[in-house]
Design a protein around this motif. Structure first.
Motif, PDB file in Angstrom:
ATOM      1  N   PHE A   1       0.831  -1.211   0.000  1.00 48.45           N
ATOM      2  CA  PHE A   1       0.000   0.000   0.000  1.00 48.45           C
ATOM      3  C   PHE A   1       0.865   1.260   0.000  1.00 48.45           C
ATOM      4  CE2 PHE A   1      -3.921  -1.923   2.384  1.00 48.45           C
ATOM      5  CZ  PHE A   1      -4.385  -2.456   1.197  1.00 48.45           C
ATOM      6  N   SER A   2       1.870   1.267   0.882  1.00 50.11           N
ATOM      7  CA  SER A   2       2.672   2.483   1.060  1.00 50.11           C
ATOM      8  C   SER A   2       3.403   2.871  -0.220  1.00 50.11           C
ATOM      9  CB  SER A   2       3.673   2.291   2.206  1.00 50.11           C
ATOM     10  OG  SER A   2       4.685   1.371   1.868  1.00 50.11           O
ATOM     11  N   LEU A   3       3.825   1.889  -0.994  1.00 54.74           N
ATOM     12  CA  LEU A   3       4.502   2.179  -2.259  1.00 54.74           C
ATOM     13  C   LEU A   3       3.500   2.546  -3.351  1.00 54.74           C
ATOM     14  CD1 LEU A   3       7.168  -0.666  -2.205  1.00 54.74           C
ATOM     15  CD2 LEU A   3       7.572   1.758  -1.866  1.00 54.74           C
ATOM     16  N   LEU A   4       2.364   1.879  -3.335  1.00 50.73           N
ATOM     17  CA  LEU A   4       1.349   2.159  -4.351  1.00 50.73           C
ATOM     18  C   LEU A   4       0.736   3.538  -4.170  1.00 50.73           C
ATOM     19  CD1 LEU A   4      -0.468  -1.301  -4.383  1.00 50.73           C
ATOM     20  CD2 LEU A   4       0.852  -0.325  -6.261  1.00 50.73           C
ATOM     21  N   TYR A   5       0.711   4.035  -2.936  1.00 54.47           N
ATOM     22  CA  TYR A   5       0.074   5.318  -2.659  1.00 54.47           C
ATOM     23  C   TYR A   5       0.856   6.486  -3.254  1.00 54.47           C
ATOM     24  CZ  TYR A   5      -2.882   8.546  -0.019  1.00 54.47           C
ATOM     25  OH  TYR A   5      -3.772   9.523   0.345  1.00 54.47           O
ATOM     26  N   GLY A   6       2.165   6.358  -3.301  1.00 58.68           N
ATOM     27  CA  GLY A   6       2.959   7.351  -4.024  1.00 58.68           C
ATOM     28  C   GLY A   6       3.300   8.614  -3.271  1.00 58.68           C
ATOM     29  N   SER A   7       3.356   8.565  -1.929  1.00 60.97           N
ATOM     30  CA  SER A   7       3.790   9.733  -1.157  1.00 60.97           C
ATOM     31  C   SER A   7       5.254  10.032  -1.456  1.00 60.97           C
ATOM     32  CB  SER A   7       3.622   9.475   0.344  1.00 60.97           C
ATOM     33  OG  SER A   7       2.281   9.167   0.659  1.00 60.97           O
ATOM     34  N   LYS A   8       5.659  11.261  -1.176  1.00 63.05           N
ATOM     35  CA  LYS A   8       7.031  11.674  -1.456  1.00 63.05           C
ATOM     36  C   LYS A   8       8.036  10.929  -0.576  1.00 63.05           C
ATOM     37  CE  LYS A   8       9.956  15.845  -1.542  1.00 63.05           C
ATOM     38  NZ  LYS A   8      10.499  15.580  -2.873  1.00 63.05           N
ATOM     39  N   ASN A   9       7.628  10.580   0.647  1.00 64.39           N
ATOM     40  CA  ASN A   9       8.491   9.861   1.584  1.00 64.39           C
ATOM     41  C   ASN A   9       7.684   8.770   2.274  1.00 64.39           C
ATOM     42  OD1 ASN A   9      10.838  11.889   1.493  1.00 64.39           O
ATOM     43  ND2 ASN A   9       9.132  13.192   2.137  1.00 64.39           N
ATOM     44  N   ILE A  10       8.402   7.780   2.822  1.00 65.91           N
ATOM     45  CA  ILE A  10       7.750   6.669   3.514  1.00 65.91           C
ATOM     46  C   ILE A  10       8.419   6.468   4.871  1.00 65.91           C
ATOM     47  CG2 ILE A  10       7.290   4.186   3.514  1.00 65.91           C
ATOM     48  CD1 ILE A  10       7.225   4.270   0.487  1.00 65.91           C
ATOM     49  N   ILE A  11       7.598   6.305   5.915  1.00 67.50           N
ATOM     50  CA  ILE A  11       8.086   5.990   7.252  1.00 67.50           C
ATOM     51  C   ILE A  11       7.408   4.704   7.707  1.00 67.50           C
ATOM     52  CG2 ILE A  11       8.132   6.719   9.670  1.00 67.50           C
ATOM     53  CD1 ILE A  11       8.280   9.584   8.735  1.00 67.50           C
ATOM     54  N   MET A  12       8.198   3.768   8.239  1.00 65.20           N
ATOM     55  CA  MET A  12       7.658   2.489   8.684  1.00 65.20           C
ATOM     56  C   MET A  12       8.188   2.129  10.072  1.00 65.20           C
ATOM     57  SD  MET A  12       7.796   0.077   5.279  1.00 65.20           S
ATOM     58  CE  MET A  12       6.958   0.538   3.756  1.00 65.20           C
ATOM     59  N   ASP A  13       7.277   1.778  10.972  1.00 58.44           N
ATOM     60  CA  ASP A  13       7.627   1.400  12.338  1.00 58.44           C
ATOM     61  C   ASP A  13       7.555  -0.115  12.461  1.00 58.44           C
ATOM     62  OD1 ASP A  13       8.157   1.312  15.023  1.00 58.44           O
ATOM     63  OD2 ASP A  13       6.360   2.381  15.659  1.00 58.44           O
ATOM     64  N   GLU A  14       8.707  -0.755  12.563  1.00 53.84           N
ATOM     65  CA  GLU A  14       8.806  -2.222  12.678  1.00 53.84           C
ATOM     66  C   GLU A  14       7.959  -2.926  11.610  1.00 53.84           C
ATOM     67  OE1 GLU A  14      10.749  -3.958  14.548  1.00 53.84           O
ATOM     68  OE2 GLU A  14      11.384  -2.635  16.160  1.00 53.84           O
ATOM     69  N   PRO A  15       8.189  -2.648  10.342  1.00 54.06           N
ATOM     70  CA  PRO A  15       7.307  -3.180   9.303  1.00 54.06           C
ATOM     71  C   PRO A  15       7.497  -4.664   9.003  1.00 54.06           C
ATOM     72  CG  PRO A  15       9.139  -2.024   8.297  1.00 54.06           C
ATOM     73  CD  PRO A  15       9.262  -1.800   9.775  1.00 54.06           C
ATOM     74  N   VAL A  16       8.626  -5.244   9.398  1.00 53.54           N
ATOM     75  CA  VAL A  16       8.916  -6.613   8.962  1.00 53.54           C
ATOM     76  C   VAL A  16       8.926  -7.615  10.109  1.00 53.54           C
ATOM     77  CG1 VAL A  16      10.214  -5.828   6.943  1.00 53.54           C
ATOM     78  CG2 VAL A  16      11.434  -6.252   9.088  1.00 53.54           C
ATOM     79  N   PHE A  17       8.455  -7.228  11.302  1.00 55.02           N
ATOM     80  CA  PHE A  17       8.623  -8.111  12.457  1.00 55.02           C
ATOM     81  C   PHE A  17       7.900  -9.444  12.296  1.00 55.02           C
ATOM     82  CE2 PHE A  17       4.512  -6.374  13.558  1.00 55.02           C
ATOM     83  CZ  PHE A  17       3.891  -7.380  14.285  1.00 55.02           C
ATOM     84  N   ALA A  18       6.821  -9.501  11.531  1.00 58.46           N
ATOM     85  CA  ALA A  18       6.034 -10.724  11.413  1.00 58.46           C
ATOM     86  C   ALA A  18       6.394 -11.550  10.175  1.00 58.46           C
ATOM     87  CB  ALA A  18       4.542 -10.388  11.389  1.00 58.46           C
ATOM     88  N   LEU A  19       7.465 -11.169   9.475  1.00 56.06           N
ATOM     89  CA  LEU A  19       7.828 -11.850   8.234  1.00 56.06           C
ATOM     90  C   LEU A  19       8.888 -12.919   8.465  1.00 56.06           C
ATOM     91  CD1 LEU A  19       6.356  -9.290   7.224  1.00 56.06           C
ATOM     92  CD2 LEU A  19       8.034  -9.146   5.378  1.00 56.06           C
ATOM     93  N   GLU A  20       8.950 -13.848   7.534  1.00 57.77           N
ATOM     94  CA  GLU A  20      10.046 -14.811   7.521  1.00 57.77           C
ATOM     95  C   GLU A  20      11.345 -14.059   7.239  1.00 57.77           C
ATOM     96  OE1 GLU A  20       9.700 -17.925   8.257  1.00 57.77           O
ATOM     97  OE2 GLU A  20       7.514 -18.025   8.284  1.00 57.77           O
ATOM     98  N   GLU A  21      12.457 -14.647   7.633  1.00 55.26           N
ATOM     99  CA  GLU A  21      13.741 -13.948   7.508  1.00 55.26           C
ATOM    100  C   GLU A  21      14.027 -13.537   6.062  1.00 55.26           C
ATOM    101  OE1 GLU A  21      15.745 -12.809   9.958  1.00 55.26           O
ATOM    102  OE2 GLU A  21      14.055 -13.470  11.197  1.00 55.26           O
ATOM    103  N   TYR A  22      13.789 -14.429   5.107  1.00 51.85           N
ATOM    104  CA  TYR A  22      14.096 -14.085   3.713  1.00 51.85           C
ATOM    105  C   TYR A  22      13.145 -12.992   3.216  1.00 51.85           C
ATOM    106  CZ  TYR A  22      10.043 -16.419   1.580  1.00 51.85           C
ATOM    107  OH  TYR A  22       8.779 -16.758   1.193  1.00 51.85           O
ATOM    108  N   GLN A  23      11.906 -12.961   3.749  1.00 53.01           N
ATOM    109  CA  GLN A  23      10.956 -11.933   3.354  1.00 53.01           C
ATOM    110  C   GLN A  23      11.373 -10.567   3.894  1.00 53.01           C
ATOM    111  OE1 GLN A  23       7.426 -13.728   4.981  1.00 53.01           O
ATOM    112  NE2 GLN A  23       6.795 -14.576   2.999  1.00 53.01           N
ATOM    113  N   LYS A  24      11.946 -10.534   5.105  1.00 49.37           N
ATOM    114  CA  LYS A  24      12.440  -9.274   5.662  1.00 49.37           C
ATOM    115  C   LYS A  24      13.514  -8.686   4.756  1.00 49.37           C
ATOM    116  CE  LYS A  24      11.739 -10.678  10.482  1.00 49.37           C
ATOM    117  NZ  LYS A  24      12.352 -10.866  11.816  1.00 49.37           N
TER     118      LYS A  24
END
Length: 270
Positions: free
Chosen positions: A149-172
């Motif tokens: 969503f954050s990339l598709l939305y197209g804002s000038k900048n992106i901020i993410m708070d712990e975005p990958v904590f629930a992912l598999e290691e290779y997905q992170k």
């Protein structure tokens, strides 16, 4: 050049009297920056204020030269920065695939290409969730949808708070590599927190360390994330810190320890 500037910012949450930040001043440079520090040092609060989602009780925060107190609409703010909260959850009656397309069509990209949407579906491994609602997917799948969503939305900048904590290691690795490369290619800033220091070291050009004594160190990642600085920030030997991170990963990966990645529910952290 700095995209996010804090000038004597003081902030406390409405239900708490304790100040999380007091007269905090710092500049987060343009580019890819990771925010480092122990729990309780204010990482999430800094990201919240940097995104303009909330404003300090005193002092000022600037995004691309704009004071966050001057925004008159959510759309005006979101054109400059999109914010992915830690542990986001929401429900929708629309399937995830329709939501992805809706976000893209109603975002800020001047040119919209079907190939970009399909690229993100591939990168974030979303093909198997397109026909499911957000409340029907796993925690890891939802995190990947929200990052898309954050990339598709197209804002000038992106901020993410712990975005990958629930992912598999290779997905992170895959997610942070893609977003970092995308940000550099499109000359936008990407600021994130991640539990694992190795991810911050690998995928950020700059780092910001928050210390318990309230001072802050910002600079190029290779200069900031030194053994001495990390041990001072976390008040433990680096070897013990890495053992703690390994244990954290083991807990996430071993359902018998009480949680799996896709079902983990982290508490919000200041």
């Amino acid at each position: 050049m700095s995209e996010f500037i804090f000038k004597n910012a003081t902030y406390h949450y409405p239900d708490f009297d304790e100040e999380i930040l007091t007269n905090f001043s710092a500049e987060i440079p343009a580019g890819v920056t990771s925010i480092i520090g122990e729990n309780g040092t204010g990482k999430s609060t800094i990201l919240l204020l940097a995104s303009g989602t909330d404003v300090p009780q005193s002092g000022d925060v600037y995004i691309c030269g704009r004071n966050t107190k001057e925004f008159v609409s959510m759309e005006e703010r979101q054109a400059l920065v999109s914010f992915v909260f830690q542990n986001m959850e929401f429900e929708s009656e629309e399937p995830s695939g329709d939501l992805l397309r809706y976000v893209y069509e109603n975002g800020f990209h001047s040119e919209k290409k079907e190939s970009f949407l399909q690229e993100l579906i591939s990168v974030f491994e979303l093909s198997n969730v397109l026909n499911r609602k957000t409340q029907e997917v796993s925690k890891g799948e939802l995190q990947r949808i929200i990052m898309a969503f954050s990339l598709l939305y197209g804002s000038k900048n992106i901020i993410m708070d712990e975005p990958v904590f629930a992912l598999e290691e290779y997905q992170k690795e895959k997610a942070l590599e893609y977003i970092s490369d995308y940000s550099r290619k499109n000359k936008m800033s990407f600021v994130f927190c991640a539990h694992e220091l190795n991810l911050c070291e690998k995928y950020s050009d700059y780092a910001c360390i928050l210390f318990r004594d309230k001072h802050t160190l910002v600079g190029k990642t290779k200069d900031v994330l030194t053994k001495e600085n990390i041990e001072t920030a976390y008040n433990v030997p680096l070897a013990m810190l890495k053992q703690k991170e390994n244990l954290y990963r083991d807990i996430l990966e071993n359902p018998s320890c009480g949680s799996s990645k896709d079902n983990l529910r982290d508490r919000p952290q200041y």
